[in-house]
Design a protein around this motif. Structure first.
Motif, PDB file in Angstrom:
ATOM      1  N   THR A 190       9.948   9.453  -5.608  1.00  0.00           N
ATOM      2  CA  THR A 190      11.318   9.952  -5.745  1.00  0.00           C
ATOM      3  C   THR A 190      11.836  10.487  -4.412  1.00  0.00           C
ATOM      4  O   THR A 190      12.974  10.207  -4.022  1.00  0.00           O
ATOM      5  N   GLU A 191      11.014  11.242  -3.717  1.00  0.00           N
ATOM      6  CA  GLU A 191      11.419  11.779  -2.411  1.00  0.00           C
ATOM      7  C   GLU A 191      11.691  10.650  -1.418  1.00  0.00           C
ATOM      8  O   GLU A 191      12.682  10.686  -0.680  1.00  0.00           O
ATOM      9  N   LEU A 192      10.825   9.641  -1.412  1.00  0.00           N
ATOM     10  CA  LEU A 192      11.048   8.500  -0.527  1.00  0.00           C
ATOM     11  C   LEU A 192      12.366   7.823  -0.863  1.00  0.00           C
ATOM     12  O   LEU A 192      13.161   7.526   0.031  1.00  0.00           O
ATOM     13  N   GLY A 193      12.610   7.591  -2.140  1.00  0.00           N
ATOM     14  CA  GLY A 193      13.851   6.960  -2.569  1.00  0.00           C
ATOM     15  C   GLY A 193      15.074   7.746  -2.125  1.00  0.00           C
ATOM     16  O   GLY A 193      16.062   7.169  -1.653  1.00  0.00           O
ATOM     17  N   ASP A 194      15.010   9.062  -2.275  1.00  0.00           N
ATOM     18  CA  ASP A 194      16.119   9.917  -1.848  1.00  0.00           C
ATOM     19  C   ASP A 194      16.337   9.832  -0.340  1.00  0.00           C
ATOM     20  O   ASP A 194      17.472   9.803   0.133  1.00  0.00           O
ATOM     21  N   ARG A 195      15.260   9.788   0.420  1.00  0.00           N
ATOM     22  CA  ARG A 195      15.366   9.744   1.884  1.00  0.00           C
ATOM     23  C   ARG A 195      15.965   8.442   2.399  1.00  0.00           C
ATOM     24  O   ARG A 195      16.668   8.435   3.404  1.00  0.00           O
ATOM     25  N   ILE A 196      15.651   7.338   1.719  1.00  0.00           N
ATOM     26  CA  ILE A 196      16.076   6.040   2.254  1.00  0.00           C
ATOM     27  C   ILE A 196      17.180   5.374   1.444  1.00  0.00           C
ATOM     28  O   ILE A 196      17.656   4.301   1.809  1.00  0.00           O
ATOM     29  N   GLY A 197      17.579   5.987   0.340  1.00  0.00           N
ATOM     30  CA  GLY A 197      18.675   5.431  -0.456  1.00  0.00           C
ATOM     31  C   GLY A 197      18.307   4.188  -1.250  1.00  0.00           C
ATOM     32  O   GLY A 197      19.129   3.309  -1.457  1.00  0.00           O
ATOM     33  N   ILE A 198      17.068   4.124  -1.708  1.00  0.00           N
ATOM     34  CA  ILE A 198      16.598   3.019  -2.544  1.00  0.00           C
ATOM     35  C   ILE A 198      16.282   3.587  -3.924  1.00  0.00           C
ATOM     36  O   ILE A 198      15.701   4.664  -4.038  1.00  0.00           O
ATOM     37  N   THR A 199      16.657   2.859  -4.974  1.00  0.00           N
ATOM     38  CA  THR A 199      16.435   3.379  -6.323  1.00  0.00           C
ATOM     39  C   THR A 199      14.946   3.477  -6.646  1.00  0.00           C
ATOM     40  O   THR A 199      14.120   2.708  -6.131  1.00  0.00           O
ATOM     41  N   ASN A 208      13.559   0.198  -8.006  1.00  0.00           N
ATOM     42  CA  ASN A 208      13.193  -0.814  -7.009  1.00  0.00           C
ATOM     43  C   ASN A 208      11.934  -0.430  -6.247  1.00  0.00           C
ATOM     44  O   ASN A 208      11.096  -1.292  -5.950  1.00  0.00           O
ATOM     45  N   LEU A 209      11.764   0.843  -5.935  1.00  0.00           N
ATOM     46  CA  LEU A 209      10.532   1.270  -5.278  1.00  0.00           C
ATOM     47  C   LEU A 209       9.332   1.107  -6.202  1.00  0.00           C
ATOM     48  O   LEU A 209       8.241   0.753  -5.751  1.00  0.00           O
ATOM     49  N   SER A 210       9.518   1.342  -7.488  1.00  0.00           N
ATOM     50  CA  SER A 210       8.425   1.171  -8.452  1.00  0.00           C
ATOM     51  C   SER A 210       7.984  -0.285  -8.531  1.00  0.00           C
ATOM     52  O   SER A 210       6.790  -0.570  -8.626  1.00  0.00           O
ATOM     53  N   ILE A 211       8.931  -1.199  -8.487  1.00  0.00           N
ATOM     54  CA  ILE A 211       8.598  -2.626  -8.482  1.00  0.00           C
ATOM     55  C   ILE A 211       7.728  -2.955  -7.270  1.00  0.00           C
ATOM     56  O   ILE A 211       6.722  -3.659  -7.375  1.00  0.00           O
ATOM     57  N   LEU A 212       8.095  -2.406  -6.136  1.00  0.00           N
ATOM     58  CA  LEU A 212       7.324  -2.628  -4.905  1.00  0.00           C
ATOM     59  C   LEU A 212       5.941  -1.995  -5.027  1.00  0.00           C
ATOM     60  O   LEU A 212       4.924  -2.632  -4.742  1.00  0.00           O
ATOM     61  N   LYS A 213       5.895  -0.752  -5.462  1.00  0.00           N
ATOM     62  CA  LYS A 213       4.631  -0.013  -5.564  1.00  0.00           C
ATOM     63  C   LYS A 213       3.659  -0.657  -6.541  1.00  0.00           C
ATOM     64  O   LYS A 213       2.454  -0.662  -6.313  1.00  0.00           O
ATOM     65  N   ASP A 255       1.771  13.167   1.518  1.00  0.00           N
ATOM     66  CA  ASP A 255       2.112  14.152   0.500  1.00  0.00           C
ATOM     67  C   ASP A 255       3.588  14.042   0.103  1.00  0.00           C
ATOM     68  O   ASP A 255       4.324  15.025   0.076  1.00  0.00           O
ATOM     69  N   MET A 256       4.006  12.801  -0.194  1.00  0.00           N
ATOM     70  CA  MET A 256       5.393  12.513  -0.546  1.00  0.00           C
ATOM     71  C   MET A 256       5.406  11.767  -1.878  1.00  0.00           C
ATOM     72  O   MET A 256       4.518  10.970  -2.156  1.00  0.00           O
ATOM     73  N   THR A 257       6.416  12.041  -2.686  1.00  0.00           N
ATOM     74  CA  THR A 257       6.549  11.337  -3.950  1.00  0.00           C
ATOM     75  C   THR A 257       7.438  10.108  -3.771  1.00  0.00           C
ATOM     76  O   THR A 257       8.196  10.010  -2.798  1.00  0.00           O
ATOM     77  N   HIS A 296       0.821  -1.211   0.000  1.00  0.00           N
ATOM     78  CA  HIS A 296       0.000   0.000   0.000  1.00  0.00           C
ATOM     79  C   HIS A 296       0.859   1.267   0.000  1.00  0.00           C
ATOM     80  O   HIS A 296       0.561   2.238   0.681  1.00  0.00           O
ATOM     81  N   LEU A 297       1.920   1.230  -0.790  1.00  0.00           N
ATOM     82  CA  LEU A 297       2.852   2.345  -0.839  1.00  0.00           C
ATOM     83  C   LEU A 297       2.199   3.594  -1.415  1.00  0.00           C
ATOM     84  O   LEU A 297       2.410   4.702  -0.902  1.00  0.00           O
ATOM     85  N   ASP A 298       1.389   3.454  -2.452  1.00  0.00           N
ATOM     86  CA  ASP A 298       0.705   4.611  -3.051  1.00  0.00           C
ATOM     87  C   ASP A 298      -0.129   5.354  -2.019  1.00  0.00           C
ATOM     88  O   ASP A 298      -0.070   6.577  -1.923  1.00  0.00           O
ATOM     89  N   ARG A 299      -0.917   4.615  -1.254  1.00  0.00           N
ATOM     90  CA  ARG A 299      -1.795   5.238  -0.258  1.00  0.00           C
ATOM     91  C   ARG A 299      -0.981   5.966   0.802  1.00  0.00           C
ATOM     92  O   ARG A 299      -1.285   7.112   1.159  1.00  0.00           O
TER      93      ARG A 299
END
Length: 77
Positions: free
Chosen positions: A26-35, A38-43, A22-24, A13-16
């Motif tokens: 890309t912002e999540l990836g930058d904060r946690i150091g994940i590409t 890879n986050l798109s695959i999860l989402k 109110d985070m994108t 439920h990453l989208d929700r």
């Protein structure tokens, strides 16, 4: 169909959670150091596994629990 291709019923439920905060992606990836890839695959429900370290980073960044991010629905047979 291989075992990896079989429906597993785990939903992400990453989208929700991102929308609620109110985070994108890309912002999540930058904060946690994940590409972003890879986050798109999860989402997009294409992930077959997630490391606990990745789960912990996502939960910390989104201030949530694993149960907020993941749920289980019985897959259609």
């Amino acid at each position: 169909m291989t075992a990896d291709d079989e429906p597993h019923g785990v939903r992400v439920h990453l989208d929700r959670l991102l929308a609620e905060r109110d985070m994108t992606l890309t912002e999540l990836g930058d904060r946690i150091g994940i590409t972003l890839a890879n986050l798109s695959i999860l989402k997009n429900q294409r992930a077959r596994a997630i490391r606990f370290s990745t789960l912990a980073k996502i939960c910390a960044a989104l201030d949530c629990q694993p149960g907020d991010l993941l749920s289980f629905e019985e897959p259609d047979a």
